[in-house]
Design a protein around this motif. Structure first.
Motif, PDB file in Angstrom:
ATOM      1  N   ILE A   1     -19.963  27.263   1.966  1.00  0.00           N
ATOM      2  CA  ILE A   1     -20.381  28.625   1.664  1.00  0.00           C
ATOM      3  C   ILE A   1     -20.585  28.702   0.152  1.00  0.00           C
ATOM      4  CG2 ILE A   1     -19.666  31.038   1.739  1.00  0.00           C
ATOM      5  CD1 ILE A   1     -17.964  30.299   4.187  1.00  0.00           C
ATOM      6  N   GLY A   2     -21.572  29.442  -0.291  1.00  0.00           N
ATOM      7  CA  GLY A   2     -21.956  29.493  -1.692  1.00  0.00           C
ATOM      8  C   GLY A   2     -20.813  29.691  -2.671  1.00  0.00           C
ATOM      9  N   PHE A   3     -19.970  30.691  -2.440  1.00  0.00           N
ATOM     10  CA  PHE A   3     -18.910  30.962  -3.406  1.00  0.00           C
ATOM     11  C   PHE A   3     -17.853  29.864  -3.415  1.00  0.00           C
ATOM     12  CE2 PHE A   3     -17.069  32.952   0.339  1.00  0.00           C
ATOM     13  CZ  PHE A   3     -15.721  32.650   0.238  1.00  0.00           C
ATOM     14  N   VAL A   4     -17.634  29.198  -2.298  1.00  0.00           N
ATOM     15  CA  VAL A   4     -16.665  28.101  -2.256  1.00  0.00           C
ATOM     16  C   VAL A   4     -17.197  26.925  -3.062  1.00  0.00           C
ATOM     17  CG1 VAL A   4     -15.493  26.450  -0.763  1.00  0.00           C
ATOM     18  CG2 VAL A   4     -15.701  28.831  -0.045  1.00  0.00           C
ATOM     19  N   LYS A   5     -18.476  26.593  -2.887  1.00  0.00           N
ATOM     20  CA  LYS A   5     -19.098  25.494  -3.626  1.00  0.00           C
ATOM     21  C   LYS A   5     -19.061  25.779  -5.124  1.00  0.00           C
ATOM     22  CE  LYS A   5     -21.615  21.712  -3.699  1.00  0.00           C
ATOM     23  NZ  LYS A   5     -21.027  20.429  -3.420  1.00  0.00           N
ATOM     24  N   LYS A   6     -19.362  27.020  -5.512  1.00  0.00           N
ATOM     25  CA  LYS A   6     -19.333  27.388  -6.925  1.00  0.00           C
ATOM     26  C   LYS A   6     -17.920  27.276  -7.473  1.00  0.00           C
ATOM     27  CE  LYS A   6     -20.553  31.073 -10.173  1.00  0.00           C
ATOM     28  NZ  LYS A   6     -19.612  30.549 -11.112  1.00  0.00           N
ATOM     29  N   TRP A   7     -16.925  27.715  -6.695  1.00  0.00           N
ATOM     30  CA  TRP A   7     -15.539  27.629  -7.148  1.00  0.00           C
ATOM     31  C   TRP A   7     -15.149  26.170  -7.351  1.00  0.00           C
ATOM     32  CZ3 TRP A   7     -11.282  25.193  -5.078  1.00  0.00           C
ATOM     33  CH2 TRP A   7     -10.059  25.470  -5.704  1.00  0.00           C
ATOM     34  N   GLU A   8     -15.536  25.297  -6.421  1.00  0.00           N
ATOM     35  CA  GLU A   8     -15.217  23.877  -6.542  1.00  0.00           C
ATOM     36  C   GLU A   8     -15.826  23.289  -7.809  1.00  0.00           C
ATOM     37  OE1 GLU A   8     -16.625  22.004  -2.975  1.00  0.00           O
ATOM     38  OE2 GLU A   8     -14.747  22.387  -1.894  1.00  0.00           O
ATOM     39  N   GLU A   9     -17.103  23.607  -8.062  1.00  0.00           N
ATOM     40  CA  GLU A   9     -17.770  23.085  -9.254  1.00  0.00           C
ATOM     41  C   GLU A   9     -17.095  23.600 -10.522  1.00  0.00           C
ATOM     42  OE1 GLU A   9     -21.799  24.291  -8.657  1.00  0.00           O
ATOM     43  OE2 GLU A   9     -22.178  22.723  -7.159  1.00  0.00           O
ATOM     44  N   ASP A  10     -16.751  24.886 -10.542  1.00  0.00           N
ATOM     45  CA  ASP A  10     -16.066  25.461 -11.706  1.00  0.00           C
ATOM     46  C   ASP A  10     -14.709  24.804 -11.929  1.00  0.00           C
ATOM     47  OD1 ASP A  10     -18.201  27.146 -12.096  1.00  0.00           O
ATOM     48  OD2 ASP A  10     -17.225  28.912 -11.201  1.00  0.00           O
ATOM     49  N   LYS A  11     -13.993  24.558 -10.855  1.00  0.00           N
ATOM     50  CA  LYS A  11     -12.668  23.934 -10.953  1.00  0.00           C
ATOM     51  C   LYS A  11     -12.782  22.499 -11.470  1.00  0.00           C
ATOM     52  CE  LYS A  11      -8.345  24.733 -10.335  1.00  0.00           C
ATOM     53  NZ  LYS A  11      -7.688  25.718 -11.176  1.00  0.00           N
ATOM     54  N   VAL A  12     -13.789  21.766 -11.007  1.00  0.00           N
ATOM     55  CA  VAL A  12     -14.011  20.400 -11.480  1.00  0.00           C
ATOM     56  C   VAL A  12     -14.289  20.413 -12.981  1.00  0.00           C
ATOM     57  CG1 VAL A  12     -15.608  18.442 -11.398  1.00  0.00           C
ATOM     58  CG2 VAL A  12     -14.744  19.438  -9.279  1.00  0.00           C
ATOM     59  N   ARG A  13     -15.178  21.323 -13.419  1.00  0.00           N
ATOM     60  CA  ARG A  13     -15.477  21.425 -14.858  1.00  0.00           C
ATOM     61  C   ARG A  13     -14.227  21.763 -15.658  1.00  0.00           C
ATOM     62  NH1 ARG A  13     -19.700  24.686 -13.266  1.00  0.00           N
ATOM     63  NH2 ARG A  13     -21.557  23.480 -12.881  1.00  0.00           N
ATOM     64  N   GLU A  14     -13.439  22.711 -15.145  1.00  0.00           N
ATOM     65  CA  GLU A  14     -12.210  23.115 -15.834  1.00  0.00           C
ATOM     66  C   GLU A  14     -11.249  21.934 -15.988  1.00  0.00           C
ATOM     67  OE1 GLU A  14      -8.228  25.614 -14.702  1.00  0.00           O
ATOM     68  OE2 GLU A  14     -10.143  26.423 -13.995  1.00  0.00           O
ATOM     69  N   LEU A  15     -11.048  21.190 -14.911  1.00  0.00           N
ATOM     70  CA  LEU A  15     -10.133  20.055 -14.968  1.00  0.00           C
ATOM     71  C   LEU A  15     -10.660  18.936 -15.862  1.00  0.00           C
ATOM     72  CD1 LEU A  15      -8.987  19.954 -11.237  1.00  0.00           C
ATOM     73  CD2 LEU A  15      -7.677  20.741 -13.211  1.00  0.00           C
ATOM     74  N   MET A  16     -11.968  18.723 -15.837  1.00  0.00           N
ATOM     75  CA  MET A  16     -12.552  17.698 -16.701  1.00  0.00           C
ATOM     76  C   MET A  16     -12.420  18.088 -18.171  1.00  0.00           C
ATOM     77  SD  MET A  16     -15.893  16.528 -14.502  1.00  0.00           S
ATOM     78  CE  MET A  16     -16.437  15.301 -15.670  1.00  0.00           C
TER      79      MET A  16
ATOM     80  N   LYS B   1     -10.114  20.060 -19.417  1.00  0.00           N
ATOM     81  CA  LYS B   1      -8.690  19.968 -19.749  1.00  0.00           C
ATOM     82  C   LYS B   1      -8.303  18.516 -20.051  1.00  0.00           C
ATOM     83  CE  LYS B   1      -5.449  22.409 -17.546  1.00  0.00           C
ATOM     84  NZ  LYS B   1      -4.484  22.803 -16.492  1.00  0.00           N
ATOM     85  N   LYS B   2      -8.874  17.596 -19.262  1.00  0.00           N
ATOM     86  CA  LYS B   2      -8.582  16.178 -19.450  1.00  0.00           C
ATOM     87  C   LYS B   2      -9.123  15.684 -20.777  1.00  0.00           C
ATOM     88  CE  LYS B   2      -8.157  12.264 -16.426  1.00  0.00           C
ATOM     89  NZ  LYS B   2      -8.553  11.651 -15.183  1.00  0.00           N
ATOM     90  N   LYS B   3     -10.307  16.189 -21.173  1.00  0.00           N
ATOM     91  CA  LYS B   3     -10.901  15.794 -22.459  1.00  0.00           C
ATOM     92  C   LYS B   3     -10.034  16.272 -23.641  1.00  0.00           C
ATOM     93  CE  LYS B   3     -15.737  15.670 -21.080  1.00  0.00           C
ATOM     94  NZ  LYS B   3     -17.027  16.336 -21.223  1.00  0.00           N
ATOM     95  N   ASP B   4      -9.444  17.470 -23.478  1.00  0.00           N
ATOM     96  CA  ASP B   4      -8.625  18.046 -24.550  1.00  0.00           C
ATOM     97  C   ASP B   4      -7.320  17.303 -24.755  1.00  0.00           C
ATOM     98  OD1 ASP B   4     -10.604  19.905 -24.992  1.00  0.00           O
ATOM     99  OD2 ASP B   4      -9.651  21.463 -23.785  1.00  0.00           O
ATOM    100  N   ASP B   5      -6.820  16.666 -23.700  1.00  0.00           N
ATOM    101  CA  ASP B   5      -5.536  15.955 -23.790  1.00  0.00           C
ATOM    102  C   ASP B   5      -5.660  14.681 -24.498  1.00  0.00           C
ATOM    103  OD1 ASP B   5      -4.277  17.942 -22.432  1.00  0.00           O
ATOM    104  OD2 ASP B   5      -4.405  16.944 -20.490  1.00  0.00           O
TER     105      ASP B   5
END
Length: 101
Positions: free
Chosen positions: A80-95, A97-101
């Motif tokens: 579903i559109g909003f689930v896919k968008k949430w997944e993509e946003d979460k992946v970007r957020e985690l990536m 965060k990993k770059k900042d560490d």
């Protein structure tokens, strides 16, 4: 055999989809195998004149079947559109965060 970059997003998505399919097919295999064993067990323990077609004999298959159907919907229906968008946003957020560490 072609080598794939494991950091490639398309590769990661394909690998995730393969893992989901593998999990579903394993679930389906065990559903069928266990329910066949249950059927043979129930048939071998019927009282004389007793019918196999009673709810108690289908209870496990019914409840587990609902779970299997839910698993199939989660794996095979497009996101579903909003689930896919949430997944993509979460992946970007985690990536990020990993770059900042």
């Amino acid at each position: 055999m072609e080598n794939f970059d494991e950091n490639d997003i398309q590769y990661q998505e394909a690998k995730k989809q393969v893992n989901q399919l593998t999990g579903f097919y394993g679930h389906l295999f065990f559903y069928i195998a266990v329910n066949i064993l249950i059927v043979f067990y129930n048939i071998s323990n019927l009282e004389p004149g007793e019918s196999y077609f009673q709810f108690k004999n289908f209870f496990t298959a019914t409840l587990w079947g609902i779970g299997l159907l839910t698993h199939a919907v989660a794996v095979f229906l497009p996101r579903i559109g909003f689930v896919k968008k949430w997944e993509e946003d979460k992946v970007r957020e985690l990536m990020n965060k990993k770059k900042d560490d």
